[in-house]
Design an enzyme around this catalytic site. Structure first.
Site, PDB file in Angstrom:
ATOM      1  N   SER A 292      54.242 -34.023 -46.849  1.00 12.24           N
ATOM      2  CA  SER A 292      53.783 -32.756 -46.260  1.00 12.24           C
ATOM      3  C   SER A 292      54.466 -32.564 -44.921  1.00 12.24           C
ATOM      4  O   SER A 292      55.006 -33.514 -44.355  1.00 12.24           O
ATOM      5  CB  SER A 292      52.270 -32.806 -46.033  1.00 12.24           C
ATOM      6  OG  SER A 292      51.971 -33.572 -44.887  1.00 12.24           O
ATOM      7  N   ASP A 293      54.438 -31.365 -44.399  1.00 15.58           N
ATOM      8  CA  ASP A 293      54.825 -31.200 -42.999  1.00 15.58           C
ATOM      9  C   ASP A 293      53.632 -31.641 -42.137  1.00 15.58           C
ATOM     10  O   ASP A 293      52.539 -31.929 -42.636  1.00 15.58           O
ATOM     11  CB  ASP A 293      55.274 -29.761 -42.694  1.00 15.58           C
ATOM     12  CG  ASP A 293      56.179 -29.722 -41.446  1.00 15.58           C
ATOM     13  OD1 ASP A 293      56.179 -30.695 -40.667  1.00 15.58           O
ATOM     14  OD2 ASP A 293      56.889 -28.714 -41.255  1.00 15.58           O
ATOM     15  N   TYR A 294      53.869 -31.685 -40.851  1.00  9.34           N
ATOM     16  CA  TYR A 294      52.919 -32.204 -39.861  1.00  9.34           C
ATOM     17  C   TYR A 294      51.525 -31.567 -40.008  1.00  9.34           C
ATOM     18  O   TYR A 294      51.360 -30.391 -39.706  1.00  9.34           O
ATOM     19  CB  TYR A 294      53.477 -31.884 -38.485  1.00  9.34           C
ATOM     20  CG  TYR A 294      53.101 -32.810 -37.368  1.00  9.34           C
ATOM     21  CD1 TYR A 294      53.987 -33.767 -36.899  1.00  9.34           C
ATOM     22  CD2 TYR A 294      51.856 -32.713 -36.751  1.00  9.34           C
ATOM     23  CE1 TYR A 294      53.658 -34.596 -35.849  1.00  9.34           C
ATOM     24  CE2 TYR A 294      51.511 -33.553 -35.696  1.00  9.34           C
ATOM     25  CZ  TYR A 294      52.430 -34.493 -35.245  1.00  9.34           C
ATOM     26  OH  TYR A 294      52.102 -35.310 -34.196  1.00  9.34           O
ATOM     27  N   THR A 295      50.581 -32.341 -40.453  1.00  5.46           N
ATOM     28  CA  THR A 295      49.188 -31.889 -40.666  1.00  5.46           C
ATOM     29  C   THR A 295      49.068 -30.633 -41.547  1.00  5.46           C
ATOM     30  O   THR A 295      48.070 -29.921 -41.470  1.00  5.46           O
ATOM     31  CB  THR A 295      48.420 -31.644 -39.331  1.00  5.46           C
ATOM     32  OG1 THR A 295      49.088 -30.618 -38.586  1.00  5.46           O
ATOM     33  CG2 THR A 295      48.306 -32.879 -38.486  1.00  5.46           C
ATOM     34  N   SER A 296      50.070 -30.392 -42.390  1.00  6.09           N
ATOM     35  CA  SER A 296      50.002 -29.146 -43.182  1.00  6.09           C
ATOM     36  C   SER A 296      48.913 -29.202 -44.253  1.00  6.09           C
ATOM     37  O   SER A 296      48.464 -28.157 -44.715  1.00  6.09           O
ATOM     38  CB  SER A 296      51.358 -28.805 -43.797  1.00  6.09           C
ATOM     39  OG  SER A 296      51.709 -29.723 -44.793  1.00  6.09           O
TER      40      SER A 296
END
Ligand code: NOJ
Length: 766
Positions: A292-296
């Protein structure tokens, strides 16, 4: 009869069948991925909790946190078997320590993936990617990625969050700086070159690292150019214009994919099953892992998709394998398995993919493979690497205008060097260069002195990048980039004009500070800030030759500046060798050859703007206004600077455009030849471009779209015949059923030095 035996059958048969189905599905997938016995054996030993632990990616801080959270208690979590990878940590000794904890202090001793954002070079920073793409030089781009991999792996990193291949047609979006611009054909070539550079042929080679193609998908189409915003588009546009570079990177072997922040068809990418499974795995055959992207994952709560347990379950069921920073997987998946919302097999499969990546890197054989403390000195910031950075920078520059042939400058000229970026180190590396050290970069002032020690240079700042203190604060979150002088703007200007008085030529280094573009750096006004505009106007009034060395991460609106009697060299953010490379070009040691990979608009109202637009049913025959044609009342349709545009100190002529066949059959390639002559006074490189127009087809065709290019070096007076091949696939597009087809009929081709190329030929596909 309800005997005990039948009762047992009734109760257990469905479960047994389900087990069989899941088990055989599991083996089918494992077989497809060439089941790796070591990985399968390890999976058998793992508890559910240990498998979930592998899906957890943390950052202990210290790097650049691109969200509001950084991970806590990382060491304890590694020891507890709750971490599959780390990012934002570097240095062979630190990485060895982290691996030792993972290998020696956990039950199964599984080593960690060590990620990082190496977007345009590790410590040897190359130009920002949009700049680098302007070289149109795929060998060069591949080499920069290879050097980035060599340096990063020397420092302990084995997994890179690059290439960023998002097609971007809205320069308000700051992250346009991180990609290769607007075009899917060029973007695909760049994507492949970068994957080849990072991974090369063999990931067990200690100088290679895993490439991550990002941000999957469509992130560049964020509405209004506002970062993290909604995207929405038709499938045909997606397939024809936005998806090709991701697919190209995957076809080139990228082992990992990062899901994007935005939604696609109303479902955030990180939880979008159509995107992450149906398309990515089933249609494209991707076998690596998705992070995932950062905390997505967590951000799907704000998107309106449910609570943390719900969005985590949605994500893993959609095909997301690893959760970056948010720990939704770590804290909720076990519960979801207990409640039957996620199957253990789904988790096993995600875990398998991550273990396979570790296996491919050779980490099971040697977890300390990237922890050789002798390597940094040997491999990082070497003279050869810096030489490549200088070459990359000068090839990225695009000459917009050469008023009265002011350029190249004489090496004995008296130069007034002015502008807020002329003596800056902090702004040379550009956005997303957290692994580089700005203080090691060569300022423009230093570069001019290095390359032409006999020039007399008088320096004056002349203006602030912007006079707006609240704007400055936003731009300075990673440190001082936009520093407002204590002197008044009037005093700064007076100093610059004074410096100009005795000069033969004025060089003004102006434009954007590095963090005025990049992530979370969207702008609604993409012109040069007013403080600098004032300086430029006043310099132009002096009557002296003026050269603007223009720095930016994105296309800017420079309509006013282009009208002034000044020369303009676009230099992006050139990287560690900035000043030397700029001096090479200003003094003519290198003849500029870069061409734009994203269109420059006249004003923000023209956005989105790109070369491969369609005709509409009411095209305007010219810029003269006609009522009921597709036009504006207050501006022309044409952009300020077209895709593919860029001047040289010399000139090039194109003649004798020919195709080797006027008719071809399905599946056949066609050869296009053109004679290119250097008609000016300098040797130089021209980027020859081929555009295609499918005259009639079942979906409205673009008026023209890039389908080939070649960099050709020509001595002055020299002519070369350039041969470009249109492959059968180059005639294809995704039709209304999303089949990739070439439709019979007439095609037009245009060849020249930019997207307005006028030399034309035709052929027919039978
Ligand atoms: C957020 C960015 O969108 C992404 O490109 C980057 O890789 C991650 N942060 C990790 O730093």
């Amino acid at each position: 009869k309800n005997t005990i035996a039948t009762r047992i059958m009734k109760n257990t048969l469905p479960k047994f069948l389900l087990f069989l189905a899941i088990a055989s599905f599991g083996t089918a997938v494992a077989q497809k991925q060439q089941a790796i016995p070591e990985v399968e054996a390890l999976l058998k030993k793992m508890t559910l909790e240990e498998k979930i632990g592998q899906l957890n990616l943390l950052t202990p801080g210290g790097g650049v946190a691109t969200g509001s959270v950084v991970s806590k208690n990382v060491e304890e979590k590694i020891k507890a078997g709750n971490v599959g990878g780390l990012f934002g940590v570097s240095g062979p000794d630190k990485i060895r320590q982290a691996q030792e904890i993972a290998v020696k202090k956990t039950r199964l001793g599984i080593p960690l993936l060590i990620g990082s954002d190496i977007i345009h070079g590790y410590k040897t920073t190359f130009p920002t990617p949009l700049g680098l793409s302007s070289s149109w030089d795929m060998n060069l781009i591949e080499q920069t990625a290879q050097i980035a991999a060599k340096e990063a792996t020397a420092d302990g990193i084995n997994w890179n969050f690059s290439p960023m291949v998002d097609i971007a047609r809205d320069p308000r979006w700051g992250r346009i700086a991180e990609g290769a611009g607007e075009d899917p054909y060029l973007g695909s070539q760049v994507a492949k070159a970068m994957v080849r550079g990072y991974q090369q042929k063999d990931l067990t080679n200690e100088a290679t690292m895993i490439a991550t193609v990002k941000h999957f998908a469509l992130y560049g189409a964020s509405e209004g150019g506002r970062d993290y915003n909604t995207t929405d588009m038709s499938r045909v546009r997606m397939f024809n214009e936005y998806l090709p570079p991701y697919k190209a990177a995957i076809d080139a072997g990228a082992e990992s994919v990062m899901s994007s922040f935005n939604d696609v068809d109303g479902v955030p990418a990180s939880g979008n099953k159509w995107l992450l499974t149906d398309l990515l795995r089933d249609k494209w055959g991707f076998e690596g892992f998705v992070v995932s992207d950062y905390t997505s994952v967590n951000e799907m709560i704000a998107h309106g998709m449910g609570d943390l347990q719900a969005v985590s379950a949605l994500s893993i069921n959609a095909g997301l394998d690893m959760d970056m920073v948010g720990e939704g997987f770590l804290t909720t998946l076990k519960k979801s398995v207990d409640e039957g919302k996620v199957s253990e097999e789904t988790i096993t499969q995600a875990c398998r993919r991550i273990l396979v990546a570790k296996y491919k890197l050779g980490l099971f054989k040697d977890p300390y493979k990237y922890s050789d403390s002798k390597r940094p000195k040997r491999d990082i910031l070497t003279d050869a690497n810096k030489k490549l950075a200088r070459e990359a920078a000068r090839k990225s520059f695009v000459l917009f205008k050469n008023e009265n042939n002011t350029l190249p400058l004489s090496k004995t000229a008296k130069i007034a060097l002015v502008g807020p970026l002329a003596d800056s180190k902090n702004n040379m590396l550009g956005t997303w260069a957290p692994t580089g050290d700005p203080q090691l970069s060569v300022s423009i002032l230093e570069g001019l002195k290095n390359v032409a020690p006999n020039t007399q240079i008088t320096y004056a700042k002349g203006a602030n990048i912007s006079n707006d203190t609240s704007f400055a604060k936003k731009v300075n979150v990673f440190g001082p980039r936009l520093e407002i002088s204590e002197e008044s703007p009037e005093a700064l200007l007076a100093e610059a004009l004074k410096a100009a008085e005795n000069a033969d030529v004025i060089v003004a280094v102006v434009g954007e500070a590095s963090e005025m573009s990049g992530e979370a750096a969207s702008r609604t006004d993409i012109s040069i800030p007013e403080s600098q505009k004032v300086l430029i106007r006043e310099l132009a009034k002096t009557g002296k030759p003026v050269v603007l060395a223009l720095m930016s991460g994105r296309p800017l609106v420079i309509t006013e500046e282009l009208d002034l009697p000044v020369s303009i060299l676009q230099i992006w953010h050139p990287g560690i060798e900035a000043g030397n490379a700029v001096a090479d070009v200003l003094f003519g040691d290198y003849n500029p050859s870069g061409k734009l990979t994203a269109t420059w608009p006249r004003n923000v109202g023209q956005i989105p703007i790109y070369h491969s637009e369609k005709n509409t049913g009411r095209p305007a025959p010219s810029e003269a206004f006609e009522k009921f044609k597709s036009q504006y009342l207050d501006a022309p349709n044409a952009p300020l600077l077209a895709f593919g545009f860029g001047l040289s100190y010399t000139t090039f002529d194109y003649n004798n455009l020919q195709v080797n066949k006027k008719e071809i059959a399905q599946g056949e390639a066609i050869e296009v030849r053109v004679d290119v002559t250097n008609t000016g006074a300098y040797d130089g490189t021209e980027i020859v471009q081929l555009y295609l127009h499918d005259v009639v087809r079942s979906l409205t065709p673009p008026i023209r779209t890039l389908k080939g290019f070649e960099n050709v070096f020509l001595k002055k007076g020299e002519t070369k015949t350039v041969v470009l091949t249109l492959e059968a696939d180059d005639l294809k597009f995704y039709n209304g059923s999303l089949d990739f087809v070439a439709e019979a009929g007439e095609f037009e081709i245009f060849v020249g030095g930019d997207s307005n190329a006028s030399l034309k030929e035709t052929f027919t596909l039978n």
